[in-house]
Structures are given as C-alpha cells and as structure tokens.
Design a protein around this motif. Structure first.
Motif, mmCIF file in Angstrom:
data_model
loop_
_atom_site.group_PDB
_atom_site.id
_atom_site.type_symbol
_atom_site.label_atom_id
_atom_site.label_comp_id
_atom_site.label_asym_id
_atom_site.label_seq_id
_atom_site.Cartn_x
_atom_site.Cartn_y
_atom_site.Cartn_z
ATOM 1 N N TRP A 1 43.889 15.442 -9.013
ATOM 2 C CA TRP A 1 43.485 15.729 -10.474
ATOM 3 C C TRP A 1 42.122 16.292 -10.730
ATOM 4 C CZ3 TRP A 1 46.890 14.543 -14.103
ATOM 5 C CH2 TRP A 1 48.180 13.798 -13.935
ATOM 6 N N PHE A 2 41.263 16.618 -9.613
ATOM 7 C CA PHE A 2 40.018 16.968 -9.635
ATOM 8 C C PHE A 2 39.751 18.395 -10.224
ATOM 9 C CE2 PHE A 2 35.968 18.850 -7.701
ATOM 10 C CZ PHE A 2 35.281 17.907 -7.965
ATOM 11 N N TRP A 3 40.693 19.360 -9.895
ATOM 12 C CA TRP A 3 40.451 20.650 -10.197
ATOM 13 C C TRP A 3 40.859 21.171 -11.533
ATOM 14 C CZ3 TRP A 3 37.902 21.911 -6.013
ATOM 15 C CH2 TRP A 3 38.238 21.184 -5.023
ATOM 16 N N VAL A 4 39.998 21.599 -12.256
ATOM 17 C CA VAL A 4 40.032 21.783 -13.801
ATOM 18 C C VAL A 4 40.871 23.176 -13.820
ATOM 19 C CG1 VAL A 4 38.882 22.785 -15.879
ATOM 20 C CG2 VAL A 4 37.853 21.032 -14.368
ATOM 21 N N ASP A 5 40.696 24.231 -13.118
ATOM 22 C CA ASP A 5 41.459 25.704 -13.337
ATOM 23 C C ASP A 5 42.895 25.251 -12.662
ATOM 24 O OD1 ASP A 5 40.432 25.030 -10.649
ATOM 25 O OD2 ASP A 5 40.571 27.125 -9.945
ATOM 26 N N ILE A 6 43.263 24.541 -11.710
ATOM 27 C CA ILE A 6 44.554 24.273 -11.299
ATOM 28 C C ILE A 6 45.121 23.394 -12.548
ATOM 29 C CG2 ILE A 6 46.077 23.578 -9.613
ATOM 30 C CD1 ILE A 6 43.945 24.174 -7.540
ATOM 31 N N ASN A 7 44.524 22.607 -13.028
ATOM 32 C CA ASN A 7 45.228 21.570 -13.861
ATOM 33 C C ASN A 7 45.460 22.358 -15.214
ATOM 34 O OD1 ASN A 7 45.018 19.352 -12.486
ATOM 35 N ND2 ASN A 7 42.874 18.777 -13.369
ATOM 36 N N TYR B 1 30.995 18.643 4.498
ATOM 37 C CA TYR B 1 30.543 20.288 4.082
ATOM 38 C C TYR B 1 31.016 20.368 2.700
ATOM 39 C CZ TYR B 1 31.210 25.280 3.889
ATOM 40 O OH TYR B 1 31.268 26.646 3.410
ATOM 41 N N PHE B 2 32.435 20.096 2.488
ATOM 42 C CA PHE B 2 32.663 20.611 1.052
ATOM 43 C C PHE B 2 31.917 19.691 -0.066
ATOM 44 C CE2 PHE B 2 35.239 19.059 -2.542
ATOM 45 C CZ PHE B 2 35.695 20.186 -3.105
ATOM 46 N N VAL B 3 31.419 18.546 0.270
ATOM 47 C CA VAL B 3 30.861 17.690 -0.666
ATOM 48 C C VAL B 3 29.312 18.055 -0.772
ATOM 49 C CG1 VAL B 3 30.069 15.250 -1.390
ATOM 50 C CG2 VAL B 3 32.243 15.634 -0.316
ATOM 51 N N LEU B 4 29.010 18.433 0.498
ATOM 52 C CA LEU B 4 27.079 18.498 0.379
ATOM 53 C C LEU B 4 27.073 19.985 -0.132
ATOM 54 C CD1 LEU B 4 26.281 16.585 3.411
ATOM 55 C CD2 LEU B 4 26.268 16.012 0.840
ATOM 56 N N GLY C 1 28.777 21.834 -4.606
ATOM 57 C CA GLY C 1 27.734 22.531 -5.443
ATOM 58 C C GLY C 1 27.831 23.947 -5.790
ATOM 59 N N LYS C 2 28.481 24.671 -5.068
ATOM 60 C CA LYS C 2 28.654 26.090 -5.509
ATOM 61 C C LYS C 2 29.923 26.233 -6.488
ATOM 62 C CE LYS C 2 26.612 27.891 -1.255
ATOM 63 N NZ LYS C 2 26.893 28.596 -0.170
ATOM 64 N N GLN C 3 30.904 25.599 -6.180
ATOM 65 C CA GLN C 3 32.430 25.780 -6.831
ATOM 66 C C GLN C 3 32.160 24.773 -8.257
ATOM 67 O OE1 GLN C 3 34.781 26.270 -2.777
ATOM 68 N NE2 GLN C 3 35.868 25.608 -4.482
ATOM 69 N N GLY C 4 31.833 23.700 -7.937
ATOM 70 C CA GLY C 4 32.094 22.675 -9.215
ATOM 71 C C GLY C 4 33.455 22.170 -9.149
ATOM 72 N N ALA D 1 38.785 25.192 -7.867
ATOM 73 C CA ALA D 1 39.522 25.476 -6.658
ATOM 74 C C ALA D 1 39.201 26.849 -6.265
ATOM 75 C CB ALA D 1 40.982 25.034 -6.557
ATOM 76 N N THR D 2 38.914 27.679 -7.085
ATOM 77 C CA THR D 2 38.707 29.181 -6.837
ATOM 78 C C THR D 2 37.179 29.291 -6.776
ATOM 79 O OG1 THR D 2 40.778 29.867 -7.896
ATOM 80 C CG2 THR D 2 39.214 31.426 -7.390
ATOM 81 N N PRO D 3 36.674 29.816 -5.386
ATOM 82 C CA PRO D 3 35.300 30.103 -5.520
ATOM 83 C C PRO D 3 34.697 30.878 -6.416
ATOM 84 C CG PRO D 3 36.467 30.255 -3.261
ATOM 85 C CD PRO D 3 37.212 30.221 -4.247
ATOM 86 N N GLN D 4 33.740 30.625 -7.150
ATOM 87 C CA GLN D 4 33.008 31.477 -8.040
ATOM 88 C C GLN D 4 32.204 32.278 -7.348
ATOM 89 O OE1 GLN D 4 33.395 30.314 -11.609
ATOM 90 N NE2 GLN D 4 35.000 29.122 -10.086
#
Length: 198
Positions: free
Chosen positions: A85-91, A182-185, A189-192, A195-198
């Motif tokens: 449920w985390f990913w806004v763009d995929i949802n 690595y993902f959390v830290l 912070g970069k992607q929010g 799921a798609t890198p900004q």
C-alpha cells in the motif's frame, strides 16, 4: 516431531494459509498481470516478491532453529502490508488504469493478505520470547514452529545439513537488512512514496 501443544493445528493452518496467500495466489496474479500487460500490478508484485523474500529467509533460519527467525517472521508480516500500500504512484495506476477481473481479484488479494499478515503479526508477538530466551526456545511452545520448515527441508533439501541451510539464511538476512537500511535511509528520502525514482 510430536509436540503436545494445544495450538499445533493452528500453526499448521497458518503455514498452509501462508503458502496460499503469500506464494500461490501472488504467483498466479503475476503471470496474469504479464498476460494482461497490467504494468501497475506487475510493478507492485515485483516489489512484493522482493519484500516477501524475508519469509523464505525465515524458513531457512527456522530449519536451523535460530532464535532470530521469530523476529524475521514478525518483520515480514509487518513489511508485506506496507509494501502493498505504500506506493502512491502505483496505487493510482492500478486504480485508474487496471480494469476487469484482474483488478478485482488483485484488490481482494491485497486486502486479504493485509488482514492475514497483520493478524499474524499480532500472534507472532506472543512468541517473541522464543527469540530472546534459550530456555523458552527449547520448549514445545516455541519448537512447534520449526515442524513445517523441517518438513520443507525433508522434501527439498534432504541431503543438506541444517547448519548449512541456516548459514544461507543468515547470509541472506544480512543482505536483506543492508538493502532495507539503504532504502529507508537513502532512497526513501529521494523518492518519497513513489516507486519510480524522481
């Protein structure tokens, strides 16, 4: 193993439900999503499989009867619903671009898996003492959870030693924790929540 504990049948039911909800159904959905070319569902299931690999790691840790397996089981049951449920763009993509039976069944599975994992996480907290007490780990109360993994070993790794499989589990757990950190830290912070890198 003949452990005389009253909840033993429920432990086996839990393992069977895990195979159904966390392995068989998402595998079918992934194949279906590829056939239907439903990219949003494909992407979310790809993330799901990466996160849920912690369950496979847990099985190998339980084969070696490592106490940390009780912690990894709890963490998997918490992380899986988050990953779904985390990913806004995929949802949004699933909501507005996916249609028909695939969307309905996928959404039903997502809700059912969320409820199953959260209930499982609550139940797992009752056995956390197995991870921190050597004496508790030796009791049927804790060891009943090792039965299904040991049967898995007999079917798929009959010629392998439990210690070696446990080593594979520990190694995989270290890699998993490093990637999650690595993902959390860093990446989060970069992607929010995309799921798609900004």
């Amino acid at each position: 193993m003949d452990f005389n504990v009253w909840f033993r049948p429920f432990v086996w039911i839990d393992y069977r439900l895990a195979v159904l909800f966390l392995v068989i159904i998402p595998l079918i959905l992934l194949i279906w999503a590829f056939v239907q070319k439903a990219e949003g569902v494909q992407r979310l299931l790809a993330i799901y499989w990466r996160v849920s690999s912690l369950l496979a790691i847990t099985i190998y840790l339980m084969i070696a009867q490592y106490p940390v397996s009780f912690i990894s089981a709890l963490m998997a049951q918490i992380l899986i619903p988050i990953s779904l449920w985390f990913w806004v763009d995929i949802n949004d993509e699933i909501e507005y671009q996916t249609t028909g039976s695939l969307k309905f069944i996928f959404t039903s599975w997502r809700w059912a898996t969320t409820v199953y994992c959260l209930l499982g996480a609550v139940a797992s907290t009752l056995f956390l003492n197995c991870a921190f007490s050597a004496s508790a780990l030796k009791t049927p109360y804790c060891r009943v959870w090792f039965e299904a993994p040991l049967m898995f070993k007999e079917y798929f790794h009959a010629n392998s030693k439990a210690e070696f499989l446990g080593f594979l589990g520990i190694t995989s757990l270290v890699i998993y924790v490093l990637y999650l950190s690595y993902f959390v830290l860093i990446k989060l912070g970069k992607q929010g929540r995309t799921a798609t890198p900004q």
